[in-house]
Design a protein around this motif. Structure first.
Motif, mmCIF file in Angstrom:
data_model
loop_
_atom_site.group_PDB
_atom_site.id
_atom_site.type_symbol
_atom_site.label_atom_id
_atom_site.label_comp_id
_atom_site.label_asym_id
_atom_site.label_seq_id
_atom_site.Cartn_x
_atom_site.Cartn_y
_atom_site.Cartn_z
ATOM 1 N N GLY A 87 0.954 -1.246 0.024
ATOM 2 C CA GLY A 87 0.047 0.061 0.025
ATOM 3 C C GLY A 87 0.853 1.109 -0.068
ATOM 4 N N LEU A 88 1.704 1.275 0.789
ATOM 5 C CA LEU A 88 2.965 2.263 0.863
ATOM 6 C C LEU A 88 3.725 2.470 -0.421
ATOM 7 C CD1 LEU A 88 3.644 4.965 2.880
ATOM 8 C CD2 LEU A 88 5.587 3.243 3.585
ATOM 9 N N ILE A 89 4.464 1.228 -0.693
ATOM 10 C CA ILE A 89 5.532 1.550 -1.630
ATOM 11 C C ILE A 89 4.833 1.567 -3.064
ATOM 12 C CG2 ILE A 89 7.489 0.276 -2.552
ATOM 13 C CD1 ILE A 89 7.997 1.020 0.111
ATOM 14 N N HIS A 90 3.898 0.924 -3.293
ATOM 15 C CA HIS A 90 3.082 0.890 -4.687
ATOM 16 C C HIS A 90 2.853 2.566 -5.073
ATOM 17 C CE1 HIS A 90 1.849 -3.642 -5.492
ATOM 18 N NE2 HIS A 90 2.867 -3.342 -5.220
ATOM 19 N N MET B 1 11.906 22.178 -0.757
ATOM 20 C CA MET B 1 11.437 22.078 0.526
ATOM 21 C C MET B 1 10.469 21.053 0.683
ATOM 22 S SD MET B 1 11.644 23.202 3.417
ATOM 23 C CE MET B 1 10.726 23.113 5.044
ATOM 24 N N LYS B 2 9.250 21.231 -0.088
ATOM 25 C CA LYS B 2 8.129 20.431 -0.284
ATOM 26 C C LYS B 2 8.754 18.863 -0.330
ATOM 27 C CE LYS B 2 4.282 22.962 -1.734
ATOM 28 N NZ LYS B 2 3.473 23.651 -2.820
ATOM 29 N N ALA B 3 9.386 18.571 -1.362
ATOM 30 C CA ALA B 3 10.115 17.442 -1.680
ATOM 31 C C ALA B 3 10.875 16.759 -0.243
ATOM 32 C CB ALA B 3 10.969 17.357 -2.772
ATOM 33 N N THR B 4 11.486 17.667 0.283
ATOM 34 C CA THR B 4 12.048 17.146 1.358
ATOM 35 C C THR B 4 11.198 16.549 2.674
ATOM 36 O OG1 THR B 4 13.799 18.720 1.082
ATOM 37 C CG2 THR B 4 14.007 17.623 3.063
ATOM 38 N N ALA B 9 8.591 12.580 5.754
ATOM 39 C CA ALA B 9 7.336 12.120 6.247
ATOM 40 C C ALA B 9 7.288 10.563 5.833
ATOM 41 C CB ALA B 9 6.231 12.749 5.654
ATOM 42 N N PHE B 10 7.753 10.353 4.357
ATOM 43 C CA PHE B 10 7.589 8.951 4.058
ATOM 44 C C PHE B 10 8.430 7.862 4.754
ATOM 45 C CE2 PHE B 10 9.290 5.567 1.237
ATOM 46 C CZ PHE B 10 8.235 4.899 0.608
ATOM 47 N N LEU B 11 9.701 8.427 5.190
ATOM 48 C CA LEU B 11 10.567 7.618 5.961
ATOM 49 C C LEU B 11 10.186 7.169 7.261
ATOM 50 C CD1 LEU B 11 14.186 9.025 4.617
ATOM 51 C CD2 LEU B 11 13.068 6.987 3.907
ATOM 52 N N ALA B 14 7.485 4.637 6.865
ATOM 53 C CA ALA B 14 8.335 3.316 6.538
ATOM 54 C C ALA B 14 8.880 2.842 7.980
ATOM 55 C CB ALA B 14 9.304 3.370 5.556
ATOM 56 N N ALA B 15 9.257 3.581 8.778
ATOM 57 C CA ALA B 15 10.042 3.179 10.060
ATOM 58 C C ALA B 15 8.819 2.734 11.019
ATOM 59 C CB ALA B 15 10.782 4.163 10.727
ATOM 60 N N LEU B 16 7.611 3.119 11.061
ATOM 61 C CA LEU B 16 6.564 2.972 11.704
ATOM 62 C C LEU B 16 5.826 1.722 11.246
ATOM 63 C CD1 LEU B 16 4.624 6.242 12.230
ATOM 64 C CD2 LEU B 16 5.775 4.874 14.039
#
Lengths: 523, 76
Positions: A87-90, B1-4, B9-11, B14-16
């Protein structure tokens, strides 16, 4: 025929397949006669159809049948392992790579990945190197679908034709699947149906069929879940039954069911969607970049809707069915739960249609993309783009689709009873994921070089080959795990590390792309 | 900035994913949903929410305009 055997499931499946044929005829009425329309639906697909066709393509028959079986074997952790990561990666890949490739494809008229890579890395040969690799990785994926369809139809129709398709065990006793349509026949019917709507409707036929199929397999999954949970005296009673069984209760958690490193390293598998050639083609069908929004946002929710019910049915089965006997496959758990608990031929028929829908929604796009790649990456590249009219290009693509369907079908029949075909499916995903650094660098790194691209491809092929040999071909020591793990992690993690190092290291020390190419793709 | 911000947030998200604290927990949420499954089901919803925010706040609108411009070279 045994009076207890109902033909209703067969009639429902036949009705469903007839609807697909009708959809094929309808989609062909909208065909504009151009190659752009045949290959990428004239880049006219809106948000809803894009979401449904992409979701249907990424979810195979495994989403319903395999997820239930895997949850039966490994418990609730299977959702985190495969579904929540996907869900996240796709969505990340659709957002970060898909939209950019759509833009490049629209601006420069690309239809296949190889066309893009040829121009991006200023190498005509790269397309010829990549083409067979992509085809070889897609074929086992196709085989899994064809074989699964054949076996599933046999199991669903068992007992319906006791005289025509009688089977017996070596000891003379009746075979449990006696009277079912033989797998070669079921697989053949499915191949013909898919061939029909792809042949006449092109990618539009596949997009429309995928949308219909996605609705069918999502709805049937939810209905099966509702009916099974009702017959198990409700959600709470069904789950509490696990606590009372020594065999079932470990499935409520992950300890002893899977490793933590395995759980983490599964995140690399969904990266494969970035390199699926059939998904690349679907991305190019979008009318606008804005059409990706719904796909990016709704994809994790759709995965949740399909997978959570299947995972729950799988773990409930551990308490309800107990341990499976020798020779009984966990992949049959969903069918057994439906048959034992619901005892409704109508629901059995709808679940059968749902499973076939999930299988066919991947098969059609894969057949279509192989025809497209052969026409554009091989025939047109060898003979020149002005050599053929639009009509001839469509004819070539249809001819190749026909040949691919025939070869896949014959290969599927020959390998129908091979134990390793389903393992090959996982290795396909690992191979595509190993090539993900190539597409990511092509989109974001101006400095990636032609030599770096070749290094990435060869590093993937070599590392994949070594690990594949260890898992599939080499003799395994007694008592080793079913799934090959390297230091507790999925092999795909090491393939991606090796391919990334090769790509970056070689790109840093080799001739940079020309300024014109950088300007063309990074304006 | 937005990309960072999106990448960070994505990382974090992913950690969660690695909910090791629930690894051995067999308790049931709402009386039927194993807590590990409930966590990851909620995780899927949070992932959808995350991508909705990205689509609202950091959508690459410029790429649409670039795609619609006439390319100076077509597929060769």
């Amino acid at each position: 025929m045994d009076s207890s055997v109902s033909l209703t499931p067969l009639f429902i499946i036949i009705g469903y397949l007839a609807l697909l044929l009708g959809l094929g005829v309808l989609s062909s009425r909208f065909f504009k006669g151009t190659s752009a329309d045949y290959f990428v639906v004239s880049r006219s697909v809106g948000s809803f159809l894009l979401l449904m066709s992409i979701f249907g393509t990424t979810m195979t028959g495994f989403a319903l049948v395999g997820s239930t079986g895997k949850a039966y074997t490994n418990g609730i952790g299977v959702y985190g392992l495969m579904a929540s990561w996907s869900g996240l990666i796709h969505s990340a890949v659709f957002f970060a790579v898909g939209i950019r490739l759509w833009a490049v494809g629209k601006r420069y008229g690309y239809v296949t990945q190889c066309e893009y890579f040829r121009d991006r890395f200023e190498s005509k040969t790269l397309g010829f190197v990549l083409f067979p690799i992509l085809v070889l990785l897609v074929i086992p994926y196709l085989l899994v679908g064809v074989i699964a369809a054949g076996k599933f139809i046999q199991a669903t129709t068992k007992g319906m034709f006791p005289e025509a398709f009688a089977l017996s065990l070596p000891n003379g006793a009746p075979h449990p699947l006696s009277g079912g349509l033989p797998p070669w026949m079921g697989a053949g019917i499915i191949c013909l149906i898919v061939l029909f709507y792809v042949f006449f409707g092109g990618l539009r036929g596949a997009v429309w069929a995928n949308t219909f199929q996605t609705i069918v397999f999502m709805v049937t999954g939810v209905i099966a879940f509702y009916m099974i949970s009702t017959r198990l005296h409700g959600l709470s009673a069904a789950s509490h039954a696990l606590l009372e069984s020594d065999f079932a209760s470990p499935r409520l958690a992950r300890e002893g069911m899977m490793g933590k490193m395995q759980f983490l390293s599964y995140c690399f598998i969904p990266l494969s969607v970035g390199m699926f050639p059939h998904l690349f083609q679907h991305w190019l069908t979008a009318k606008s970049a804005k059409n990706f929004k719904l796909t990016v946002v709704a994809h994790p929710i759709f995965i949740l809707i399909v997978w959570v019910p299947c995972i729950l049915i799988g773990i409930w089965a551990t308490a309800y069915l107990g341990e499976l006997g020798p020779g009984q496959s966990p992949n049959a758990v969903l069918g057994r739960m439906v048959n034992k608990l619901v005892e409704s031929p109508v629901l059995t028929g709808f679940v059968g249609a749902g499973v076939l829908a999930a299988i066919m929604s991947s098969l059609d796009s894969q057949f279509m993309c192989l025809g497209t790649m052969f026409t554009n990456d091989i025939v047109i590249k060898i003979f020149g783009k002005d050599r053929f009219s639009d009509g001839q290009k469509i004819l070539i693509a249809r001819g190749f689709i026909l040949a691919v369907v025939l070869c896949t079908y014959l290969l599927g029949v020959a390998l129908m009873d091979s134990a390793h075909v389903f393992d090959l499916g996982v290795w396909c995903f690992s191979g595509f994921a190993g090539l993900f650094p190539l597409i990511f660098a092509a989109v974001y790194w101006k400095g990636v070089t032609k030599a770096g691209a070749y290094a990435c491809i060869f590093a993937t092929a070599i590392s994949w080959g070594i690990l594949f040999y260890r898992d599939i071909l080499a003799e395994k020591p007694a008592g080793s795990e079913d799934e090959l793990l390297v230091w507790g992690a999925m092999p795909v993690m090491f393939i991606i590390i090796v391919s990334t190092i090769a790509l970056v290291a070689v790109s840093l020390f080799t001739k940079k792309p020309t300024e014109a190419t950088v300007k063309k793709f990074f304006a | 900035m937005k990309a960072t911000v999106v990448i960070v947030a994505f990382l974090i998200l992913a950690a969660l994913h690695q909910d090791f604290w629930l690894w051995e927990d067999k308790s049931l949420v709402f009386g039927f949903l194993p807590v590990g499954l409930a966590y990851h089901a909620a995780y899927s919803l949070v992932a959808a929410l995350f991508w909705w925010l990205v689509s609202k706040l950091a959508w690459p609108f410029k790429i649409e305009q670039w795609a619609d411009e006439e390319g100076d070279d077509s597929a060769s």
